[in-house]
Design a protein around this motif. Structure first.
Motif, short mmCIF file in Angstrom:
data_model
loop_
_atom_site.label_atom_id
_atom_site.label_comp_id
_atom_site.label_asym_id
_atom_site.label_seq_id
_atom_site.Cartn_x
_atom_site.Cartn_y
_atom_site.Cartn_z
N UNK A 1 0.83 -1.19 0.00
CA UNK A 1 0.00 0.00 0.00
C UNK A 1 0.87 1.26 0.00
N UNK A 2 1.99 1.18 0.73
CA UNK A 2 2.87 2.35 0.76
C UNK A 2 3.44 2.62 -0.63
N UNK A 3 3.75 1.56 -1.36
CA UNK A 3 4.26 1.73 -2.71
C UNK A 3 3.23 2.43 -3.59
N UNK A 4 1.98 2.06 -3.43
CA UNK A 4 0.92 2.69 -4.21
C UNK A 4 0.78 4.18 -3.84
N UNK A 5 0.89 4.50 -2.55
CA UNK A 5 0.85 5.91 -2.14
C UNK A 5 1.99 6.69 -2.79
N UNK A 6 3.16 6.09 -2.87
CA UNK A 6 4.29 6.75 -3.52
C UNK A 6 4.05 6.93 -5.01
N UNK A 7 3.51 5.90 -5.65
CA UNK A 7 3.22 5.99 -7.08
C UNK A 7 2.24 7.11 -7.39
N UNK A 8 1.29 7.31 -6.49
CA UNK A 8 0.29 8.36 -6.67
C UNK A 8 0.77 9.72 -6.16
N UNK A 10 1.43 10.66 -3.11
CA UNK A 10 0.70 11.07 -1.91
C UNK A 10 1.55 10.98 -0.64
N UNK A 11 2.78 10.55 -0.76
CA UNK A 11 3.62 10.36 0.43
C UNK A 11 3.94 11.70 1.11
N UNK A 12 4.06 12.77 0.34
CA UNK A 12 4.32 14.08 0.95
C UNK A 12 3.11 14.52 1.76
N UNK A 13 1.93 14.34 1.21
CA UNK A 13 0.71 14.68 1.95
C UNK A 13 0.61 13.84 3.22
N UNK A 14 1.01 12.58 3.15
CA UNK A 14 0.98 11.71 4.32
C UNK A 14 1.90 12.24 5.41
N UNK A 15 3.06 12.72 5.03
CA UNK A 15 4.03 13.21 6.01
C UNK A 15 3.70 14.60 6.55
N UNK A 16 2.97 15.41 5.79
CA UNK A 16 2.79 16.81 6.18
C UNK A 16 1.38 17.17 6.64
N UNK A 17 0.39 16.38 6.30
CA UNK A 17 -0.99 16.73 6.61
C UNK A 17 -1.57 15.70 7.59
N UNK A 22 -4.06 10.46 9.16
CA UNK A 22 -5.05 9.72 9.95
C UNK A 22 -5.97 8.91 9.05
N UNK A 23 -6.36 9.49 7.93
CA UNK A 23 -7.22 8.81 6.97
C UNK A 23 -6.53 7.55 6.44
N UNK A 24 -5.31 7.67 6.00
CA UNK A 24 -4.58 6.53 5.46
C UNK A 24 -4.38 5.46 6.53
N UNK A 25 -4.06 5.89 7.73
CA UNK A 25 -3.86 4.92 8.81
C UNK A 25 -5.14 4.18 9.16
N UNK A 26 -6.27 4.84 9.02
CA UNK A 26 -7.54 4.14 9.24
C UNK A 26 -7.76 3.07 8.19
N UNK A 27 -7.40 3.38 6.94
CA UNK A 27 -7.50 2.35 5.90
C UNK A 27 -6.58 1.18 6.22
N UNK A 28 -5.37 1.48 6.65
CA UNK A 28 -4.41 0.43 6.94
C UNK A 28 -4.80 -0.41 8.16
#
Length: 102
Positions: A1-8, A10-17, A22-28
């Protein structure tokens, strides 16, 4: 899933927002729910106001949600395969080899 976030990208948004993270962690964390309620919780969370607001802000998040649905809910990896709800604390991983060495 992390690889997919990177491909899209979205990893910067994950680290800064914080809300996005919280949204991504709920999915995980869906793997820790009882199997009987995983799909229902996934659908409710996808339809929630907060998730929809984040999708409007980060349109790539919709692609991530569709990826999860296609692969981990309706596709090759059904919840029974990756869910760890009923596993004891010694084998709370879906990698059985890794569980042997904890």
């Amino acid at each position: 899933m992390w690889r997919r976030l990177n491909e899209l990208r979205l990893s910067v948004a994950y680290r800064t927002h914080a809300r996005f993270k919280k949204c991504i962690r709920r999915f995980l964390s869906m793997g820790y729910l009882p199997v009987a309620v995983v799909r229902q919780n996934f659908q409710q969370f996808c339809a929630s106001r907060e998730t929809q607001r984040l999708i409007r802000r980060y349109p790539e998040l919709r692609d991530f949600v569709l990826y999860l649905q296609r692969n981990y809910f309706d596709g090759n990896f059904p919840p029974l395969m990756w869910n760890v709800y009923n596993r004891d604390s010694d084998t709370r991983t879906n990698n059985f080899v890794e569980g042997e060495y904890n």
